[in-house]
Design an enzyme around this catalytic site. Structure first.
Site, PDB file in Angstrom:
ATOM      1  N   ASP A 143      -0.083  -0.748  -4.986  1.00  0.00           N
ATOM      2  CA  ASP A 143      -1.353  -0.279  -5.548  1.00  0.00           C
ATOM      3  C   ASP A 143      -1.252   1.081  -6.224  1.00  0.00           C
ATOM      4  O   ASP A 143      -2.141   1.471  -6.978  1.00  0.00           O
ATOM      5  CB  ASP A 143      -2.456  -0.262  -4.484  1.00  0.00           C
ATOM      6  CG  ASP A 143      -2.145   0.648  -3.304  1.00  0.00           C
ATOM      7  OD1 ASP A 143      -1.049   1.234  -3.240  1.00  0.00           O
ATOM      8  OD2 ASP A 143      -3.014   0.763  -2.412  1.00  0.00           O
ATOM      9  N   ASN A 144      -0.198   1.827  -5.976  1.00  0.00           N
ATOM     10  CA  ASN A 144       0.044   3.115  -6.636  1.00  0.00           C
ATOM     11  C   ASN A 144       1.446   3.563  -6.274  1.00  0.00           C
ATOM     12  O   ASN A 144       2.194   2.853  -5.608  1.00  0.00           O
ATOM     13  CB  ASN A 144      -0.989   4.176  -6.228  1.00  0.00           C
ATOM     14  CG  ASN A 144      -1.275   4.238  -4.751  1.00  0.00           C
ATOM     15  OD1 ASN A 144      -2.373   3.909  -4.304  1.00  0.00           O
ATOM     16  ND2 ASN A 144      -0.289   4.633  -3.950  1.00  0.00           N
ATOM     17  N   CYS A 204      -5.320   4.033  -4.520  1.00  0.00           N
ATOM     18  CA  CYS A 204      -5.511   2.659  -4.050  1.00  0.00           C
ATOM     19  C   CYS A 204      -6.812   1.993  -4.479  1.00  0.00           C
ATOM     20  O   CYS A 204      -6.794   0.933  -5.109  1.00  0.00           O
ATOM     21  CB  CYS A 204      -5.353   2.616  -2.539  1.00  0.00           C
ATOM     22  SG  CYS A 204      -6.047   4.022  -1.653  1.00  0.00           S
ATOM     23  N   HIS A 233     -11.313  -1.810   0.941  1.00  0.00           N
ATOM     24  CA  HIS A 233     -11.490  -0.465   0.377  1.00  0.00           C
ATOM     25  C   HIS A 233     -12.351  -0.452  -0.887  1.00  0.00           C
ATOM     26  O   HIS A 233     -12.242   0.434  -1.726  1.00  0.00           O
ATOM     27  CB  HIS A 233     -10.112   0.163   0.077  1.00  0.00           C
ATOM     28  CG  HIS A 233     -10.117   1.661   0.105  1.00  0.00           C
ATOM     29  ND1 HIS A 233      -9.088   2.431  -0.409  1.00  0.00           N
ATOM     30  CD2 HIS A 233     -11.035   2.551   0.578  1.00  0.00           C
ATOM     31  CE1 HIS A 233      -9.350   3.699  -0.240  1.00  0.00           C
ATOM     32  NE2 HIS A 233     -10.532   3.811   0.356  1.00  0.00           N
ATOM     33  N   HIS A 241       1.542   2.425   4.101  1.00  0.00           N
ATOM     34  CA  HIS A 241       0.627   3.569   4.131  1.00  0.00           C
ATOM     35  C   HIS A 241       0.704   4.275   5.492  1.00  0.00           C
ATOM     36  O   HIS A 241       0.876   3.640   6.520  1.00  0.00           O
ATOM     37  CB  HIS A 241      -0.794   3.056   3.894  1.00  0.00           C
ATOM     38  CG  HIS A 241      -1.813   4.107   3.556  1.00  0.00           C
ATOM     39  ND1 HIS A 241      -2.213   5.079   4.438  1.00  0.00           N
ATOM     40  CD2 HIS A 241      -2.540   4.311   2.416  1.00  0.00           C
ATOM     41  CE1 HIS A 241      -3.141   5.834   3.872  1.00  0.00           C
ATOM     42  NE2 HIS A 241      -3.347   5.391   2.642  1.00  0.00           N
ATOM     43  N   LYS A 243      -6.357  -4.993   3.536  1.00  0.00           N
ATOM     44  CA  LYS A 243      -7.139  -3.844   3.075  1.00  0.00           C
ATOM     45  C   LYS A 243      -8.112  -4.244   1.965  1.00  0.00           C
ATOM     46  O   LYS A 243      -7.725  -4.884   0.988  1.00  0.00           O
ATOM     47  CB  LYS A 243      -6.191  -2.753   2.576  1.00  0.00           C
ATOM     48  CG  LYS A 243      -6.867  -1.509   2.038  1.00  0.00           C
ATOM     49  CD  LYS A 243      -5.835  -0.420   1.803  1.00  0.00           C
ATOM     50  CE  LYS A 243      -6.385   0.766   1.056  1.00  0.00           C
ATOM     51  NZ  LYS A 243      -5.411   1.870   0.956  1.00  0.00           N
ATOM     52  N   LYS A 288       1.790   9.523  -5.753  1.00  0.00           N
ATOM     53  CA  LYS A 288       0.410   9.047  -5.707  1.00  0.00           C
ATOM     54  C   LYS A 288      -0.588  10.148  -6.072  1.00  0.00           C
ATOM     55  O   LYS A 288      -0.401  11.305  -5.714  1.00  0.00           O
ATOM     56  CB  LYS A 288       0.123   8.525  -4.295  1.00  0.00           C
ATOM     57  CG  LYS A 288      -1.301   8.045  -4.054  1.00  0.00           C
ATOM     58  CD  LYS A 288      -1.461   7.589  -2.609  1.00  0.00           C
ATOM     59  CE  LYS A 288      -2.893   7.156  -2.311  1.00  0.00           C
ATOM     60  NZ  LYS A 288      -3.048   6.700  -0.917  1.00  0.00           N
ATOM     61  N   ASP A 328       0.839  -1.199   0.000  1.00  0.00           N
ATOM     62  CA  ASP A 328       0.000   0.000   0.000  1.00  0.00           C
ATOM     63  C   ASP A 328       0.875   1.250   0.000  1.00  0.00           C
ATOM     64  O   ASP A 328       1.541   1.552   0.995  1.00  0.00           O
ATOM     65  CB  ASP A 328      -0.890  -0.022   1.250  1.00  0.00           C
ATOM     66  CG  ASP A 328      -2.087   0.906   1.149  1.00  0.00           C
ATOM     67  OD1 ASP A 328      -2.191   1.645   0.154  1.00  0.00           O
ATOM     68  OD2 ASP A 328      -2.920   0.893   2.068  1.00  0.00           O
ATOM     69  N   ASP A 329       0.910   1.966  -1.122  1.00  0.00           N
ATOM     70  CA  ASP A 329       1.685   3.207  -1.267  1.00  0.00           C
ATOM     71  C   ASP A 329       3.189   2.971  -1.303  1.00  0.00           C
ATOM     72  O   ASP A 329       3.972   3.873  -0.994  1.00  0.00           O
ATOM     73  CB  ASP A 329       1.367   4.212  -0.153  1.00  0.00           C
ATOM     74  CG  ASP A 329      -0.043   4.788  -0.229  1.00  0.00           C
ATOM     75  OD1 ASP A 329      -0.780   4.415  -1.159  1.00  0.00           O
ATOM     76  OD2 ASP A 329      -0.402   5.594   0.641  1.00  0.00           O
ATOM     77  N   ARG A 359      -7.503  -1.326  -6.936  1.00  0.00           N
ATOM     78  CA  ARG A 359      -8.103  -2.567  -6.435  1.00  0.00           C
ATOM     79  C   ARG A 359      -9.342  -2.945  -7.244  1.00  0.00           C
ATOM     80  O   ARG A 359      -9.607  -4.121  -7.494  1.00  0.00           O
ATOM     81  CB  ARG A 359      -8.417  -2.417  -4.950  1.00  0.00           C
ATOM     82  CG  ARG A 359      -7.164  -2.327  -4.114  1.00  0.00           C
ATOM     83  CD  ARG A 359      -7.373  -1.736  -2.730  1.00  0.00           C
ATOM     84  NE  ARG A 359      -6.104  -1.268  -2.206  1.00  0.00           N
ATOM     85  CZ  ARG A 359      -5.206  -2.041  -1.602  1.00  0.00           C
ATOM     86  NH1 ARG A 359      -5.477  -3.324  -1.398  1.00  0.00           N
ATOM     87  NH2 ARG A 359      -4.052  -1.553  -1.186  1.00  0.00           N
TER      88      ARG A 359
END
Length: 563
Positions: A349-350, A81, A147, A243, A145, A400, A43-44, A85
């Protein structure tokens, strides 16, 4: 695995696939003929953070996966994110399947509210990869996660996960059940929303996100093994590291003490040198730098340098701990005999997150003890900011939420049964929407078109990588259509080596810019004025993309959130 054994496995695997075309795969194949699939999402995480992509952070397990498999240098995701997903699960553009913008931003973007594709959750038109696999004989598990929706109809179990432990929100405290931040107008921190098998649940007293998500996944995998099920599994391990808020177990933070005292520019230069040695970038590739990181570091007072170094120490600790937990899963799969029949994908994810938290997070910061000594604990709440994010994005421009390469380029590692890539970088231009058709192809499951189980769905827009990762071809061929990106009115369109992008000030010019990515992936030399024919064609492609996926242009709602 010894090299000669890997080679025989690879030969047998390729022979099997040479006997059957993907269109001939039977949905009713015996479970033992199909591989397990493990998708690991950070994540990130920035492009250059992992060791195999040039980073100095200790990631031995990911590096081993890369060395025994392949790394992919031109893998694209969405700028943030939940849109990414949505594309993983549906195989379609996020504007079509409910995440045209992030759910958190819908109240601030009235122009998008009520529009198709802007539901703020994975909508009824979206395919669901775990559901398809469950329907075709796979066990399906996820932890971490989610989301993609909080309602009963949009939780993991409703989308095909047989077992799940999920954070429904986009972020949370890593040690407690505190939420992501205190919303404007609220005085207290809301609780983060967790579910197990879609039922609301609370966290245990002893909790750290990456450790707990991994332990839950191991529980599900062990239960499958103990049941003596022969059905393969699809597992998604969806970490919330690294994150914000930056928090990590103390032992991991101490490991990195002093490692970042030399500042932004020294770390960035070391990464560039290593990336060139690894072949992630060529020696003459352009590298974006819009600020003098060395001068910024020199001008910081000593106390601020200490705080900045500590931020990166915590960030590195989170990535290191995540890698350790990935190692726990790999060790279990090895001991259970599953590793040699498991396809593993790892990516972010990014791009790296350059958030400062200025303005929007002031009430949240006041709720915590953010003294330098306390940073990294569960009672602290810090981010690492734009300068370290710039380092994580090396060698690219932006972070991001942006459609520049730093926002949408992700490190991708693929490790597949029989694969022996030797860690050699692969420069195929590929996309996160390709994951659904690739996984289904490998699982011998037909790829749905516009209908699934009697309901109308958005057909997958990606393409299978199987010919490439099975060794039939070396590089995926160039796509015959343009690929587009949009989030918060920030735009991008790529066809071939040409990419045109539009980013609002101060991160961009507020005008279209054109880059030749074959020689300028750092997006330094704007060729817009010199190539009117190219810009005309790409503008047409952009208009077609907007119409095809239903883009509603809405400006970024928090201008102070990211520099």
């Amino acid at each position: 695995m010894p090299r000669h054994r890997r080679e025989w496995t690879r030969i047998l695997f390729l022979f099997a696939f040479s006997c059957l075309s993907s269109t001939a795969f039977s949905a009713n194949s015996e479970p033992g003929e199909r591989p397990n699939i493990l998708v690991i999402v950070a994540d990130d995480l920035g492009y250059s953070d992992v060791g195999a992509f040039g980073g100095e952070i200790d990631t031995p397990n990911l590096d081993d996966l890369a060395n025994e498999g392949s790394v992919f240098t031109d893998f694209y995701v969405a700028p943030a994110c939940s849109p990414t997903r949505a594309q993983i699960f549906s195989g379609a553009d996020h504007h079509l399947v409910g995440l045209g913008t992030m759910a958190e931003n819908l109240p601030l973007t009235p122009g998008a509210q009520g529009k198709p594709g802007y539901e703020g959750e994975l909508n009824d038109k979206a395919l669901s990869l775990p559901q398809i696999l469950l329907d075709h004989g796979y066990h399906t598990y996820m932890t971490g996660k989610w989301h993609l929706g909080r309602s009963a109809a949009t939780r993991p179990g409703a989308r095909g996960f047989e077992r799940s432990f999920a954070l429904l929100d986009g972020a949370a405290n890593h040690f407690t059940q505190d939420g992501a931040f205190i919303p404007p107008g609220r005085e207290k921190m809301p609780k983060a929303q967790y579910t197990e098998n879609d039922e609301p649940t609370d966290l245990p007293e002893s909790f750290y996100s990456s450790d707990f998500y991994t332990s839950k996944m191991l529980t599900y995998l062990k239960e499958r093994h103990e049941s003596e099920s022969e059905a393969p599994f699809f597992a998604m391990l969806s970490y919330t590291a690294p994150h914000w808020p930056l928090q990590a177990p103390d032992a991991y933070i101490k490991k990195y003490q002093g490692r970042y005292d030399s500042g932004y520019e020294d770390i960035r230069n070391a990464r560039l040198k290593k990336m060139k040695a690894l072949g992630i970038i060529d020696s003459d590739d352009t590298t974006f730098q819009d600020e003098d990181l060395a001068e910024i570091w020199r001008e910081l007072p000593d106390k601020e340098r200490a705080r900045e170094a500590k931020r990166m120490e915590i960030y590195a600790a989170m990535v290191d701990n995540m890698d350790h937990n990935i190692g726990r899963v790999l060790d279990y799969l090895k001991s259970s005999g599953d590793l040699e029949n498991t396809l593993i994908l790892f990516f972010s994810d990014n791009g790296a997150d350059g958030t400062t938290g200025k303005g929007l997070f002031e009430a949240t910061f006041a709720h915590y003890d953010n003294s330098t000594e306390n940073m990294g604990t569960g009672t602290s709440y810090v981010m690492y900011g734009p300068h370290w994010a710039h380092v994580s994005s090396t060698p690219f421009r932006g972070t991001k939420t942006m459609t520049s390469e730093g926002g949408i380029s992700s490190p991708l590692i693929i490790n597949m049964p029989g694969m022996d890539g030797g860690g050699t970088p692969n420069r195929s231009v590929i996309n996160v929407m390709d994951i659904l058709p690739t996984v289904l192809d490998i699982a011998k499951v037909p790829v749905p078109d516009n209908e699934y189980k009697g309901r109308s769905v958005i057909a997958p827009m990606g393409r299978s990588w199987l010919p490439m990762i099975s060794g039939e071809i070396d590089v995926m061929p160039e796509q015959d259509h343009a690929v587009g990106w949009e989030l918060f009115s920030r735009r991008g369109i790529r066809k071939g080596d040409w990419k045109m992008l539009w980013i609002d000030p101060p991160n961009g010019t507020g005008q279209w810019q054109l880059y030749d990515l074959s020689s300028d992936r750092g997006e330094i030399n704007d060729l817009y004025k010199e190539n009117p024919d190219v810009t005309k064609q790409l503008k047409k492609e952009w208009s077609n993309y907007m119409e095809r996926v239903g883009v509603q242009l809405n400006p970024y709602p928090w201008p102070e959130f990211i520099r």
